[in-house]
Design an enzyme around this catalytic site. Structure first.
Site, PDB file in Angstrom:
ATOM      1  N   ARG A  74       0.803  -1.202   0.076  1.00 43.40           N
ATOM      2  CA  ARG A  74       0.132   0.119   0.048  1.00 43.40           C
ATOM      3  C   ARG A  74       0.675   1.242  -0.093  1.00 43.40           C
ATOM      4  O   ARG A  74       0.183   2.409   0.051  1.00 43.40           O
ATOM      5  CB  ARG A  74      -0.836   0.057   1.351  1.00 43.40           C
ATOM      6  N   ASN A 119      -0.187  -2.786  -7.636  1.00 41.42           N
ATOM      7  CA  ASN A 119      -1.474  -2.119  -7.486  1.00 41.42           C
ATOM      8  C   ASN A 119      -1.562  -0.884  -6.257  1.00 41.42           C
ATOM      9  O   ASN A 119      -2.358  -0.800  -5.313  1.00 41.42           O
ATOM     10  CB  ASN A 119      -2.714  -2.680  -7.310  1.00 41.42           C
ATOM     11  N   ASP A 168      -0.428 -13.014  -0.260  1.00 35.57           N
ATOM     12  CA  ASP A 168      -1.514 -11.939  -0.870  1.00 35.57           C
ATOM     13  C   ASP A 168      -1.942 -11.081   0.056  1.00 35.57           C
ATOM     14  O   ASP A 168      -2.960 -10.449  -0.014  1.00 35.57           O
ATOM     15  CB  ASP A 168      -2.897 -12.750  -1.478  1.00 35.57           C
TER      16      ASP A 168
HETATM   17  O1  DOR Z   1      -8.718  -9.587  -2.457  1.00 34.74           O
HETATM   18  C1  DOR Z   1      -7.731  -9.249  -3.081  1.00 34.74           C
HETATM   19  N1  DOR Z   1      -7.246  -7.949  -2.665  1.00 34.74           N
HETATM   20  N2  DOR Z   1      -7.204  -9.943  -4.039  1.00 34.74           N
HETATM   21  C2  DOR Z   1      -6.035  -9.499  -4.566  1.00 34.74           C
HETATM   22  O2  DOR Z   1      -5.204 -10.207  -5.365  1.00 34.74           O
HETATM   23  C3  DOR Z   1      -5.541  -7.826  -4.568  1.00 34.74           C
HETATM   24  C4  DOR Z   1      -6.064  -7.397  -3.055  1.00 34.74           C
HETATM   25  C5  DOR Z   1      -5.815  -6.061  -2.743  1.00 34.74           C
HETATM   26  O3  DOR Z   1      -4.520  -5.339  -3.069  1.00 34.74           O
HETATM   27  O4  DOR Z   1      -6.590  -5.485  -1.914  1.00 34.74           O
END
Ligand code: DOR
Length: 449
Positions: free
Chosen positions: A62, A92, A298
Site C-alpha cells: 500500500r 496496485n 497475498d
Molecule cells: O482480495 C484481494 N485484494 N486480492 C488481490 O489479489 C488484491 C487485493 C488488494 O490489493 O486488496
C-alpha cells in the site's frame, strides 16, 4: 559484521533436517556443519529449528498512496515478526507501479523504511508493453487478467498476446475472468450477502482465466506463475502447462472455505474468493504432489472500518504476512507435512521461480537470512497484537503450534520475540538473475523465456 555460530540447531535442508551448527560470517553462511569454532556470538539453538528466511512473493503493502492501510515500515515489521526476510510487492499502489521509474521510486522508499529485503513487480497495462519489454532488475511482470483492488486490468486478447510475445521477464497474473465476474455480478445485483462473493467470483471465473493464461504461456513458451490458485478445477491446467508454468496457493485458500462466511463475514472476502472444503483439501494435496510449488500470502490489508461496510461495499483483501509461517508450522505439528516441505514451498521455490540470487536455502555462500523456529511454542493470534497497520487478522483467536522466535537478515538479528525489533536494520533490494531459465526446464532442457 559479527561472526555468528548457531550451535546445536535442527537445521532445515530441502530434503532433511540435520542437527548441527551453522557458522555465519560477514552476512553469509560459511559452514553448515561447523564444529566448536570461535565466533563473536554463539546462539544456543537447542530445541529449535533453523530454517531459511521466508520469501513472500505476493504482498500488497500500500505504499505509496494507501498508507492509511499499511506502509513499508509497518509491513516490514510484520514480515520480520513472521519470519519473512524478503518480499515481492505488487504494483496496485497509488499511483500504480507501471513504469520502471515508478518501481525505482518504490525501491528508494523501501531503502528508507523496510526492515527486510524487497523487490517490486512492474504492472502491465493495455499499452505499456514497450516499458515491460525493456524493464530489468525487477522480479517480473504482474498482470491483472481480472480486476481486483485498484484499476489495473488487461483482459483484451491482443494486449495479452503482445505482452507474452514481446517481453522476456517472468510473468505472473491474477487469474479471474473479468467477463464471467461481471456477468455474475449482474445476476447477483443487489445482494448484500457475503456468501455471494463466491458465487460472483466463482470456480468458472478462475478456471476460464487460468486456462487462458496458461495457454498463452505454453504458446509463447513464456515463464508464467499463477498467483493464488483457489480451486481444485485449476489443478489439471497447471499440470498440463508445466514446464512453462508454476503456481502458488495462499493460506486463506488452504484453511478457509465458504462454510466460514457465517463466522467471519467480510474478513475473509478475498479475490479470488474462497471456495469449498474440498478445494482446501485438494489444494493442500497439490502442494504435496508438487503441482503447486509456492506458498505466498497475498497480504492485502484494509482497515477494519473499511471491512465492516456491508457487502459488496466492503473491500476484498486480508492481512497474513506475519502469520503465514506459523500457519504452516501448525500443519507440521498436525502431521500434514514436514518442516523441510514448508521451507521448500516458502523459501526455496519462490527464490527459484523469481531468480532471486543467494536466498532460500541454508547452504555455504547463501545469505544468512535465517529464522529460528520453535515447533512446540503455542501462541494465540490477537487482532490488537498484530504488527500490520490494519491491526487485525482473519485468524484472530486461533491458537497455533509452531512459531518463529528470532529472525536474522544477513546475519543481523532483526526480530526477537522477547526483545522485539532492531529498528536500525534496513533490508536490501533483492538481486534477480533471470538467465537461469526459471524454476523449470523445458523437456528439451532449454530454459523457458
Ligand atoms: O482480495 C484481494 N485484494 N486480492 C488481490 O489479489 C488484491 C487485493 C488488494 O490489493 O486488496
Amino acid at each position: 559484521m559479527p561472526r555468528l555460530l548457531f550451535r546445536n540447531a535442527a537445521v532445515v535442508f530441502p530434503d532433511q533436517v540435520r542437527t548441527g551448527s551453522v557458522l555465519v560470517d560477514d552476512g553469509k553462511i560459511l559452514d553448515v556443519d561447523a564444529g566448536a569454532v570461535s565466533a563473536d556470538e554463539v546462539i544456543d539453538c537447542t530445541g529449535l529449528h533453523l530454517m531459511p528466511g521466508v520469501i513472500d512473493d505476493q504482498v500488497h503493502f500500500r505504499d505509496p498512496g494507501l498508507t492509511h492501510k499499511e506502509d513499508l515500515a509497518t509491513a516490514s515489521r510484520a514480515c520480520a515478526a513472521g519470519g519473512v526476510t524478503s518480499f515481492l510487492e505488487m504494483p496496485n499502489t497509488k499511483p500504480p507501479a507501471v513504469t520502471l521509474q515508478g518501481v525505482r521510486e518504490k525501491e528508494q522508499n523501501a531503502a528508507r523504511k523496510s526492515l527486510v529485503n524487497y523487490g517490486f513487480y512492474i504492472g502491465a497495462t493495455p499499452d505499456n508493453v514497450a516499458e515491460l519489454a525493456t524493464a530489468a532488475d525487477v522480479p517480473g511482470i504482474k498482470i491483472f487478467i481480472g480486476s481486483s483492488t485498484g484499476n489495473l486490468l488487461v483482459d483484451e486478447q491482443e494486449a495479452l498476446e503482445r505482452i507474452f510475445a514481446e517481453t522476456t521477464l517472468p510473468i505472473c497474473a491474477h487469474c479471474e475472468d473479468e467477463q464471467t465476474v461481471r456477468a455474475n455480478a449482474l445476476k447477483f445485483a443487489g445482494t448484500t450477502d457475503i456468501h455471494d462473493h463466491s458465487n460472483i467470483r466463482n470456480v468458472e471465473a478462475a478456471v476460464v482465466a487460468t486456462k487462458r493464461a496458461t495457454e498463452l504461456a505454453k504458446r509463447h513458451k513464456h515463464r508464467f506463475h499463477v498467483l493464488h490458485v483457489s480451486t481444485a478445477a485449476e489443478l489439471p491446467l497447471l499440470a498440463d502447462a508445466a514446464p512453462y508454468v508454476t503456481a502458488e496457493v495462499c493460506p486463506h485458500h488452504l484453511f478457509f472455505n465458504v462454510d466460514d462466511y457465517d463466522r467471519l463475514g467480510t474478513r475473509i472476502q478475498m479475490n479470488p474468493s474462497i471456495k469449498t472444503a474440498d478445494d482446501n483439501r485438494q489444494l493442500f494435496a497439490a502442494l504435496l504432489a508438487g503441482t503447486i510449488q509456492v506458498i505466498a500470502t497475498d497480504h492485502a490489508p484494509h482497515t477494519l472500518e473499511e471491512k465492516s461496510q456491508a457487502y459488496p461495499q466492503s473491500p476484498s483483501g486480508l492481512p497474513a504476512v506475519e502469520n503465514s509461517l506459523a500457519l504452516m508450522l501448525n500443519q507440521v505439528a498436525a502431521g500434514r507435512c514436514t518442516i523441510s516441505q514448508v521451507a521448500a514451498w516458502m523459501c526455496d521455490a519462490p527464490a527459484r521461480v523469481w531468480g532471486i540470487v543467494g536466498k532460500g536455502r541454508i547452504e555455504p555462500g547463501y545469505d544468512a537470512d535465517l529464522v529460528l523456529v520453535d515447533l512446540a511454542k503455542q501462541k494465540t493470534i490477537h487482532d490488537a497484537q498484530q504488527h500490520t497497520k490494519s491491526k487485525w487478522s482473519p485468524w484472530d483467536s486461533e491458537t497455533l503450534t509452531g512459531w518463529p522466535v528470532q529472525t536474522f537478515l544477513g546475519g543481523r538479528r532483526v526480530y526477537d520475540d522477547t526483545a522485539g525489533f532492531d529498528e536500525s536494520i534496513r533490508g536490501d533490494k533483492l538481486d534477480f538473475d533471470h538467465s537461469r531459465g526459471g524454476f523449470w526446464k523445458t523437456p528439451d532442457g532449454i530454459g523457458t523465456r
